[in-house]
Design a protein around this motif. Structure first.
Motif, PDB file in Angstrom:
ATOM      1  N   GLU A 188      40.104  27.032  36.571  1.00  0.00           N
ATOM      2  CA  GLU A 188      40.966  27.638  37.578  1.00  0.00           C
ATOM      3  C   GLU A 188      42.008  28.592  36.995  1.00  0.00           C
ATOM      4  N   ARG A 189      42.324  28.460  35.723  1.00  0.00           N
ATOM      5  CA  ARG A 189      43.314  29.370  35.115  1.00  0.00           C
ATOM      6  C   ARG A 189      42.811  30.816  35.080  1.00  0.00           C
ATOM      7  N   PHE A 190      41.511  31.028  35.261  1.00  0.00           N
ATOM      8  CA  PHE A 190      40.935  32.375  35.268  1.00  0.00           C
ATOM      9  C   PHE A 190      40.652  32.879  36.687  1.00  0.00           C
ATOM     10  N   ASP A 191      41.069  32.102  37.677  1.00  0.00           N
ATOM     11  CA  ASP A 191      40.751  32.397  39.068  1.00  0.00           C
ATOM     12  C   ASP A 191      41.215  33.790  39.498  1.00  0.00           C
ATOM     13  N   ASP A 192      42.454  34.163  39.235  1.00  0.00           N
ATOM     14  CA  ASP A 192      42.961  35.460  39.688  1.00  0.00           C
ATOM     15  C   ASP A 192      42.172  36.616  39.081  1.00  0.00           C
ATOM     16  N   SER A 193      41.939  36.559  37.785  1.00  0.00           N
ATOM     17  CA  SER A 193      41.204  37.642  37.125  1.00  0.00           C
ATOM     18  C   SER A 193      39.764  37.721  37.613  1.00  0.00           C
ATOM     19  N   VAL A 194      39.101  36.575  37.725  1.00  0.00           N
ATOM     20  CA  VAL A 194      37.706  36.559  38.163  1.00  0.00           C
ATOM     21  C   VAL A 194      37.601  37.066  39.598  1.00  0.00           C
ATOM     22  N   ARG A 195      38.494  36.631  40.460  1.00  0.00           N
ATOM     23  CA  ARG A 195      38.434  37.078  41.853  1.00  0.00           C
ATOM     24  C   ARG A 195      38.673  38.582  41.974  1.00  0.00           C
ATOM     25  N   LEU A 196      39.594  39.120  41.198  1.00  0.00           N
ATOM     26  CA  LEU A 196      39.826  40.566  41.246  1.00  0.00           C
ATOM     27  C   LEU A 196      38.613  41.333  40.730  1.00  0.00           C
ATOM     28  N   LEU A 197      38.027  40.869  39.636  1.00  0.00           N
ATOM     29  CA  LEU A 197      36.825  41.514  39.103  1.00  0.00           C
ATOM     30  C   LEU A 197      35.673  41.436  40.105  1.00  0.00           C
ATOM     31  N   LEU A 198      35.500  40.281  40.720  1.00  0.00           N
ATOM     32  CA  LEU A 198      34.473  40.132  41.752  1.00  0.00           C
ATOM     33  C   LEU A 198      34.711  41.116  42.898  1.00  0.00           C
ATOM     34  N   SER A 199      35.953  41.219  43.340  1.00  0.00           N
ATOM     35  CA  SER A 199      36.283  42.133  44.437  1.00  0.00           C
ATOM     36  C   SER A 199      35.870  43.558  44.114  1.00  0.00           C
ATOM     37  N   GLU A 200      36.205  43.997  42.921  1.00  0.00           N
ATOM     38  CA  GLU A 200      35.896  45.376  42.537  1.00  0.00           C
ATOM     39  C   GLU A 200      34.392  45.601  42.419  1.00  0.00           C
ATOM     40  N   LEU A 201      33.692  44.703  41.733  1.00  0.00           N
ATOM     41  CA  LEU A 201      32.261  44.903  41.517  1.00  0.00           C
ATOM     42  C   LEU A 201      31.441  44.735  42.795  1.00  0.00           C
ATOM     43  N   VAL A 202      31.797  43.765  43.624  1.00  0.00           N
ATOM     44  CA  VAL A 202      31.057  43.561  44.877  1.00  0.00           C
ATOM     45  C   VAL A 202      31.335  44.719  45.835  1.00  0.00           C
ATOM     46  N   THR A 203      32.573  45.164  45.915  1.00  0.00           N
ATOM     47  CA  THR A 203      32.896  46.312  46.768  1.00  0.00           C
ATOM     48  C   THR A 203      32.134  47.551  46.314  1.00  0.00           C
ATOM     49  N   ASN A 204      32.082  47.794  45.010  1.00  0.00           N
ATOM     50  CA  ASN A 204      31.310  48.933  44.493  1.00  0.00           C
ATOM     51  C   ASN A 204      29.836  48.814  44.874  1.00  0.00           C
ATOM     52  N   ALA A 205      29.280  47.611  44.766  1.00  0.00           N
ATOM     53  CA  ALA A 205      27.864  47.404  45.113  1.00  0.00           C
ATOM     54  C   ALA A 205      27.622  47.684  46.593  1.00  0.00           C
ATOM     55  N   ILE A 206      28.556  47.268  47.440  1.00  0.00           N
ATOM     56  CA  ILE A 206      28.419  47.506  48.874  1.00  0.00           C
ATOM     57  C   ILE A 206      28.549  49.003  49.173  1.00  0.00           C
ATOM     58  N   GLN A 207      29.536  49.649  48.588  1.00  0.00           N
ATOM     59  CA  GLN A 207      29.811  51.054  48.897  1.00  0.00           C
ATOM     60  C   GLN A 207      28.827  52.027  48.248  1.00  0.00           C
ATOM     61  N   HIS A 208      28.400  51.725  47.031  1.00  0.00           N
ATOM     62  CA  HIS A 208      27.622  52.706  46.273  1.00  0.00           C
ATOM     63  C   HIS A 208      26.211  52.247  45.915  1.00  0.00           C
ATOM     64  N   GLY A 209      25.870  51.006  46.237  1.00  0.00           N
ATOM     65  CA  GLY A 209      24.553  50.485  45.875  1.00  0.00           C
ATOM     66  C   GLY A 209      23.443  51.159  46.661  1.00  0.00           C
ATOM     67  N   SER A 210      22.240  51.001  46.143  1.00  0.00           N
ATOM     68  CA  SER A 210      21.083  51.594  46.814  1.00  0.00           C
ATOM     69  C   SER A 210      20.134  50.536  47.366  1.00  0.00           C
ATOM     70  N   GLY A 211      20.393  49.278  47.085  1.00  0.00           N
ATOM     71  CA  GLY A 211      19.516  48.211  47.542  1.00  0.00           C
ATOM     72  C   GLY A 211      19.885  47.696  48.916  1.00  0.00           C
ATOM     73  N   SER A 212      19.004  46.906  49.491  1.00  0.00           N
ATOM     74  CA  SER A 212      19.255  46.313  50.803  1.00  0.00           C
ATOM     75  C   SER A 212      19.983  44.976  50.683  1.00  0.00           C
ATOM     76  N   GLN A 213      20.197  44.523  49.453  1.00  0.00           N
ATOM     77  CA  GLN A 213      20.888  43.256  49.207  1.00  0.00           C
ATOM     78  C   GLN A 213      21.853  43.418  48.043  1.00  0.00           C
ATOM     79  N   VAL A 214      22.841  42.543  48.015  1.00  0.00           N
ATOM     80  CA  VAL A 214      23.754  42.457  46.877  1.00  0.00           C
ATOM     81  C   VAL A 214      23.553  41.082  46.254  1.00  0.00           C
ATOM     82  N   GLY A 215      23.322  41.065  44.964  1.00  0.00           N
ATOM     83  CA  GLY A 215      23.202  39.821  44.223  1.00  0.00           C
ATOM     84  C   GLY A 215      24.427  39.637  43.352  1.00  0.00           C
ATOM     85  N   VAL A 216      24.916  38.415  43.273  1.00  0.00           N
ATOM     86  CA  VAL A 216      26.090  38.082  42.458  1.00  0.00           C
ATOM     87  C   VAL A 216      25.731  36.864  41.627  1.00  0.00           C
ATOM     88  N   ARG A 217      26.026  36.932  40.342  1.00  0.00           N
ATOM     89  CA  ARG A 217      25.832  35.772  39.457  1.00  0.00           C
ATOM     90  C   ARG A 217      27.139  35.515  38.723  1.00  0.00           C
TER      91      ARG A 217
END
Length: 158
Positions: free
Chosen positions: A65-94
């Motif tokens: 949990e000590r990494f929660d803020d950083s991980v959530r911010l990174l997730l926000s940026e990468l998932v938002t980029n995938a939604i806005q700029h991706g070319s696929g019909s799905q977004v995968g997150v690991r």
């Protein structure tokens, strides 16, 4: 890409291929294709918060949990980029962790390279990869087109 039959975020099971991986989860959700000048629909952008909550709960489950803020911010940026700029019909997150790092991977169609932009002072967007570069200990794109970043946990005494 990862299959999904519904409009919901679905959790997938990943095979344990690396003995150093202590835990991992995979999520997938549909992405509505939009033209370059259009904004993504609200139902897609809602997924960013859902991914943040699911992954935050998983970090707590792993005792990271000590990494929660950083991980959530990174997730926000990468998932938002995938939604806005991706070319696929799905977004995968690991999300996975080893004894020394937390790894985030996001994909929505093939990506060859990413370059952090140099936005103007009054620009409303274009800072996502600058944030990723500032927060992550490393980031890039793998051969399969997954955009990834890592946070070193061993350096922080985890």
């Amino acid at each position: 890409m990862l299959p999904t039959a519904t409009g919901r975020i679905e959790r997938l099971t990943l095979p344990e291929t690396d003995q150093t991986v202590c835990g991992r989860i995979a999520l997938v959700f549909p992405r509505t294709p939009v033209a370059a000048a259009e904004n993504p629909p609200a139902q897609d952008l809602v997924r960013v918060g859902e991914v943040r909550r699911i992954c935050g709960a998983q970090l707590r489950n792993w005792g990271l949990e000590r990494f929660d803020d950083s991980v959530r911010l990174l997730l926000s940026e990468l998932v938002t980029n995938a939604i806005q700029h991706g070319s696929g019909s799905q977004v995968g997150v690991r999300l996975s962790h080893t004894p020394v790092e937390v790894r985030i991977e996001v994909r929505s169609g093939p990506v060859n390279t990413l370059t952090a932009r140099d936005p103007g002072l009054l620009d409303e967007d274009g800072r996502g990869l600058l944030l990723v570069d500032a927060l992550a200990d490393a980031w890039g794109v793998d051969d399969a087109g997954w955009v990834w970043c890592v946070i070193a946990t061993a350096a922080h005494g985890a």
